[in-house]
Every structure is written in C-alpha cells, then in structure tokens.
Scaffold this active site. Structure first.
Site, mmCIF file in Angstrom:
data_model
loop_
_atom_site.group_PDB
_atom_site.id
_atom_site.type_symbol
_atom_site.label_atom_id
_atom_site.label_comp_id
_atom_site.label_asym_id
_atom_site.label_seq_id
_atom_site.Cartn_x
_atom_site.Cartn_y
_atom_site.Cartn_z
ATOM 1 C CG HIS A 103 -6.324 -5.415 1.727
ATOM 2 N ND1 HIS A 103 -5.752 -6.188 2.867
ATOM 3 C CD2 HIS A 103 -7.572 -4.758 2.451
ATOM 4 C CE1 HIS A 103 -6.496 -6.139 3.850
ATOM 5 N NE2 HIS A 103 -7.742 -5.394 3.748
ATOM 6 C CG ASP A 152 -2.695 -8.333 0.715
ATOM 7 O OD1 ASP A 152 -1.957 -8.802 2.066
ATOM 8 O OD2 ASP A 152 -3.695 -7.729 0.954
ATOM 9 C CG ASP A 201 -4.725 -9.734 3.809
ATOM 10 O OD1 ASP A 201 -4.481 -10.576 2.566
ATOM 11 O OD2 ASP A 201 -4.471 -8.540 3.938
ATOM 12 C CG HIS A 223 -1.971 -1.148 1.202
ATOM 13 N ND1 HIS A 223 -2.727 -1.132 0.272
ATOM 14 C CD2 HIS A 223 -2.266 -1.946 2.445
ATOM 15 C CE1 HIS A 223 -3.577 -2.422 0.413
ATOM 16 N NE2 HIS A 223 -3.226 -2.690 1.528
HETATM 17 ZN ZN LIG Z 1 -3.677 -7.046 2.806
#
Ligand SMILES: [Zn+2]
Length: 309
Positions: A162, A160, A247, A123
């Site tokens: 996200h 991931d 995740d 991120h």
């Molecule tokens: Zn993540």
C-alpha cells in the site's frame, strides 16, 4: 561486523483490533516464534521502550496525540478499518519507540536494525489514525533522527504493497526527507501517483512507483534500480529507513502483487548496498503490513539474513 539488532516486545501483542481483523497479534507472534525456533546467527534481540510523547508530537498534531491518550485503556473504532483495543495505545507507543531505537542504534554505529513492531504506521496522518495505523512509526523515527547534528537528510524507502500516504504527506513539503514508495497502483489508499512529487521546497523529494496488479519481484527490482537508486544517490542520505511491509507477497490475502520472500531479500540487499555506499551502512527497517503469517515470518527472516551477511 556488529550484530543486527532486532527490537520487539510481547506487549505489542496486546493491540487486539478483533478476531476478524487482518492486523492481528498472530502476525508478530509468528515472526517471534520463527526467530525463537531458529535463531539467526549474528543477530541480537532487545525489548522496546515506549516513545516519548515529545517524539510523537514532532510528527503528529497535539489533537491526535490527545485523542489517542483519551482512549488509553478502553479502545475505540477510529475509522472503518482502524480499531484500538484496551492495550493498543501502549502498543502504539512501543512500536514508535522500537522504530526510534532502531534508527538511533544504526546512527550510533551499531550496524543495521529491524524494529519488529505493531500496530504499523505508514498510513497514519499528522492529524489522524488510518488504515490499521495509530502513530506513524517510521516518520517519528525520521523526525527524531533529524534532530541530531550528524543527520541532515533521511531517505525513507517504503515497499509495503500500500502507498505510504501518511509518511508522504508528513514530509512532502520538505527537502530533508526523500520518500520513495513502490506499491500496487489503483489500490488502497488511492494515493501514490507518479505525479505526486512533493510540494514547494519538497518538490522532487517524493518519488512514487505504482505497480500494476500481478507485478512481482522483477518489477519491484526494476523500480528500485530505475527510480529509487538514482534519486537516492543524488540526495545523499545520512540515514536510510525502510517501511518494510510484506503484503506484496504472492500469498498475502489483501493485495494483488506477487513478490516472494527471496524478492524481499533482494530489495534488502539493494537498500543495504545503498546505505553502505551513501552513509556508512546506517540502515533501519521498520515493520509495516504483511497478513499471511507464514509468508510474513519467512520474508522477515529472509531480510534479516541479508542484513547479517
Ligand atoms: Zn500494507
């Protein structure tokens, strides 16, 4: 078959965003304790070295690096969910250094490698920290690899849960990095739509596969087969890097996908086969998220077991 190199460092436990924070030292402790308790044959462990500042500045603006240096040894709140403690900046340099080492090791013909580091990275944007991430470890490793004469194109696969907004944005106007992300759609950080395909020369070199909440192993595998593999084959990478977050696991408390540790093993096998086909097996995984410590350790083990066989 050379041993799989596992790079980690207990100094990365000194990044302590707070007892209630999901990205806590216990994540890495769980992985390392599991590997200590039941070592995997065909692996070799190594400590991390901090990334050189020059390597970080290839990806991040000087202002961001200076801002991180300014909080070295004291910590700070960086955004609503990104916190640095006293030991965070050394840990961030080590996490980036572990990713670089993993990429260099596999490029030098040493076989696959896995950088087991924290804080995570995908991120982190060129100009700022974000979403638990201080430096973008996988992007830093990719940029350093591209300095080598034997590397013209790098594929980054991000599984991931996200979207890897930072990695996408850092490379979206380039045609020498193909970024593929499979992630939960309509979820943090809000980017990663199918329509985001790169810009300018980079048009077509960003491939996003958002999945519906509740999707699991089958949907992830289908996205890899239908979207990743064809794009990667026409790209022809010299190196495959993976932003390996866990995740998307069904037990993870943060998100709504339903992947299993065996599902992550399947994805690992797919990227391993792709790397063998495209670039003599040059493959490095870089740890991102994963917030259920039991699921995380089990999934990391399942992936490593695919790399050694
Ligand atoms: Zn993540």
């Amino acid at each position: 078959m050379p041993d799989v190199l596992l790079i980690s460092d207990e100094r990365m436990l000194e990044h302590r965003p707070g007892a209630a924070h999901p990205e806590r030292p216990e994540r890495l402790e769980a992985i390392l304790a599991d590997l200590d308790a039941r070592p995997i044959a065909g692996t070799r462990r190594e400590s991390a070295s901090p990334a050189a500042r020059e390597a970080i500045e290839r990806v991040h603006r000087l202002g961001h690096v200076q801002a991180m240096e300014a909080i070295r040894g004291r910590g700070a709140f960086l955004d609503q969910d990104t916190v640095a403690s006293e030991g965070s900046i050394p840990a961030a340099y080590l996490a980036a250094g572990a990713a670089i080492r993993a990429a260099e090791h596999t490029l030098d013909g040493g076989g696959p490698a896995f950088a087991l580091g924290r804080p995570p990275g995908h991120h982190a944007e060129r100009r700022h920290a974000m979403g638990f991430c201080l430096f973008n470890n996988v992007a830093i490793a990719a940029a350093q690899a591209l300095e080598r004469s034997d590397v013209e194109r790098v594929l980054i696969v991000d599984w991931d849960v996200h979207h890897g907004n930072g990695t996408q944005h850092i490379f979206e106007d380039r045609d020498d990095v193909l970024f593929f992300s499979a992630h939960q759609g309509d979820f943090y950080p809000g980017t990663g739509l199918v329509e985001e395909r790169g810009r300018g020369r980079g048009e077509g070199f960003t491939v996003n596969a958002p999945l519906r909440s509740g999707a699991g192993d089958d949907e992830l595998r289908a996205a890899f087969l239908g979207r990743l593999i064809p794009a990667a084959q026409s790209f022809g990478p010299d190196l495959v890097l993976v932003s390996a977050g866990f995740d998307a696991h069904v037990d993870d408390p943060l998100a709504g996908l339903r992947a299993t540790s065996q599902g992550f093993a399947t994805l690992t096998r797919m990227v391993r086969d792709l790397a063998v086909e495209e670039c003599d097996g040059r493959l490095a995984l870089v740890l991102e998220g994963g917030y259920d410590t039991i699921a995380l350790a089990k999934s990391v083990r399942a992936c490593i077991e695919e790399l050694v066989c």
